[in-house]
Design a protein around this motif. Structure first.
Motif, PDB file in Angstrom:
ATOM      1  N   LYS A 294      -0.895  -4.926   6.595  1.00  0.00           N
ATOM      2  CA  LYS A 294      -2.110  -5.794   6.517  1.00  0.00           C
ATOM      3  C   LYS A 294      -3.260  -4.733   6.330  1.00  0.00           C
ATOM      4  CE  LYS A 294      -0.655 -10.129   6.948  1.00  0.00           C
ATOM      5  NZ  LYS A 294      -1.048 -11.101   5.900  1.00  0.00           N
ATOM      6  N   LEU A 295      -3.355  -3.528   7.095  1.00  0.00           N
ATOM      7  CA  LEU A 295      -4.561  -2.878   6.884  1.00  0.00           C
ATOM      8  C   LEU A 295      -4.642  -2.188   5.616  1.00  0.00           C
ATOM      9  CD1 LEU A 295      -4.112  -0.954  10.506  1.00  0.00           C
ATOM     10  CD2 LEU A 295      -5.794  -2.557   9.739  1.00  0.00           C
ATOM     11  N   ARG A 296      -3.431  -1.799   4.986  1.00  0.00           N
ATOM     12  CA  ARG A 296      -3.578  -1.207   3.825  1.00  0.00           C
ATOM     13  C   ARG A 296      -4.022  -2.178   2.847  1.00  0.00           C
ATOM     14  NH1 ARG A 296       1.986   0.813   5.354  1.00  0.00           N
ATOM     15  NH2 ARG A 296       1.499   2.902   6.060  1.00  0.00           N
ATOM     16  N   GLU A 297      -3.650  -3.616   2.749  1.00  0.00           N
ATOM     17  CA  GLU A 297      -4.428  -4.544   2.064  1.00  0.00           C
ATOM     18  C   GLU A 297      -5.773  -4.523   2.102  1.00  0.00           C
ATOM     19  OE1 GLU A 297      -2.675  -8.362   2.871  1.00  0.00           O
ATOM     20  OE2 GLU A 297      -0.610  -7.764   2.348  1.00  0.00           O
ATOM     21  N   LEU A 298      -6.189  -4.316   3.156  1.00  0.00           N
ATOM     22  CA  LEU A 298      -7.573  -4.026   3.376  1.00  0.00           C
ATOM     23  C   LEU A 298      -8.157  -2.628   3.175  1.00  0.00           C
ATOM     24  CD1 LEU A 298      -7.863  -6.040   6.763  1.00  0.00           C
ATOM     25  CD2 LEU A 298      -8.595  -6.812   4.617  1.00  0.00           C
ATOM     26  N   ASN A 299      -7.581  -1.866   2.450  1.00  0.00           N
ATOM     27  CA  ASN A 299      -7.875  -0.435   2.015  1.00  0.00           C
ATOM     28  C   ASN A 299      -8.235   0.177   3.416  1.00  0.00           C
ATOM     29  OD1 ASN A 299      -7.470  -0.979  -0.705  1.00  0.00           O
ATOM     30  ND2 ASN A 299      -9.811  -1.929  -0.795  1.00  0.00           N
TER      31      ASN A 299
END
Length: 219
Positions: free
Chosen positions: A208-213
């Motif tokens: 999820k964090l990676r989806e938010l860069n």
């Protein structure tokens, strides 16, 4: 002479009824295969993670339950592959000693089948858990053949549980479904969502964090 005999008799009786300590060690053999061990640890890990805020349950695997009506270690004991007791203190134990736990037996038991234990699990143990333990929920699972069944105690007899559309069986005691996921038995919420392990939870959060860069390794 009569007084001496009575005294000797009392001494013999007192030696016979000495109760064992309440912190008895478990007396179970090692689990049969690595897959059996993985399944037991998975059930324990997921439940403890899901119920991390609860303090009134005990979950264990391959641990001896001592249940002698005479409170003797040598008489009656049995070690389920996995069991849960509700309404008890959450703490580590060397074994489950019924007479030291307010007479409580497991609320939920699961046996992992193998060619050497299947008949015992399906017949003798099922009868024991039904008639002596009075355990409300009894399940079994074979991690190799994927045979899976569950029973709920109703009017003193185990009644087979009916699977839902996903093939999951409901445990009234755990308030969870159990079903097969990627070859292993897992918990599912009442809404049908998979109960994650701590590692799976962390992986999903990182994704999820990676989806938010956001790089989770830099947090």
């Amino acid at each position: 002479m009569m007084v001496t005999q009575k005294l000797e008799c009392k001494e013999n009786i007192s030696q016979d009824v000495i109760f064992p300590p309440s912190d008895l060690y478990s007396d179970e053999p090692p689990v049969e295969t690595e897959l059996h061990l993985e399944q037991i640890m998975l059930l324990i890990k997921c439940l403890k993670w899901l119920w991390k805020d609860k303090t009134d349950f005990y979950a264990a695997g391959n641990l001896t339950i001592y249940y002698s009506p005479n409170q003797k270690k040598s008489e009656y004991f049995r070690g389920p592959d996995f069991f849960v007791v509700l309404g008890t203190e959450r703490k580590t134990r060397k074994s489950w000693v019924v007479w030291n736990e307010d007479g409580k037996y497991p609320n939920f038991i699961l046996e992992i089948l193998s060619p050497t234990t299947a008949n015992t699990d399906k017949e003798y143990k099922k009868e024991l858990y039904q008639n002596t333990f009075r355990t409300p929920d009894y399940f079994w699972f074979d991690p190799y053949t994927l045979e899976f069944a569950g029973f709920h105690l109703l009017d003193g007899k185990y009644q087979p549980l009916e699977a839902n559309e996903k093939g999951h069986l409901w445990s009234e005691q755990l308030n969870l479904y159990l079903g097969i996921h990627e070859g292993l038995l897992r918990y599912f919420t009442p809404e049908g969502k998979l109960v994650f392990t701590p590692e799976e939870t962390a992986e999903r959060l990182a994704a999820k964090l990676r989806e938010l860069n956001i790089d989770p390794d830099e947090i």
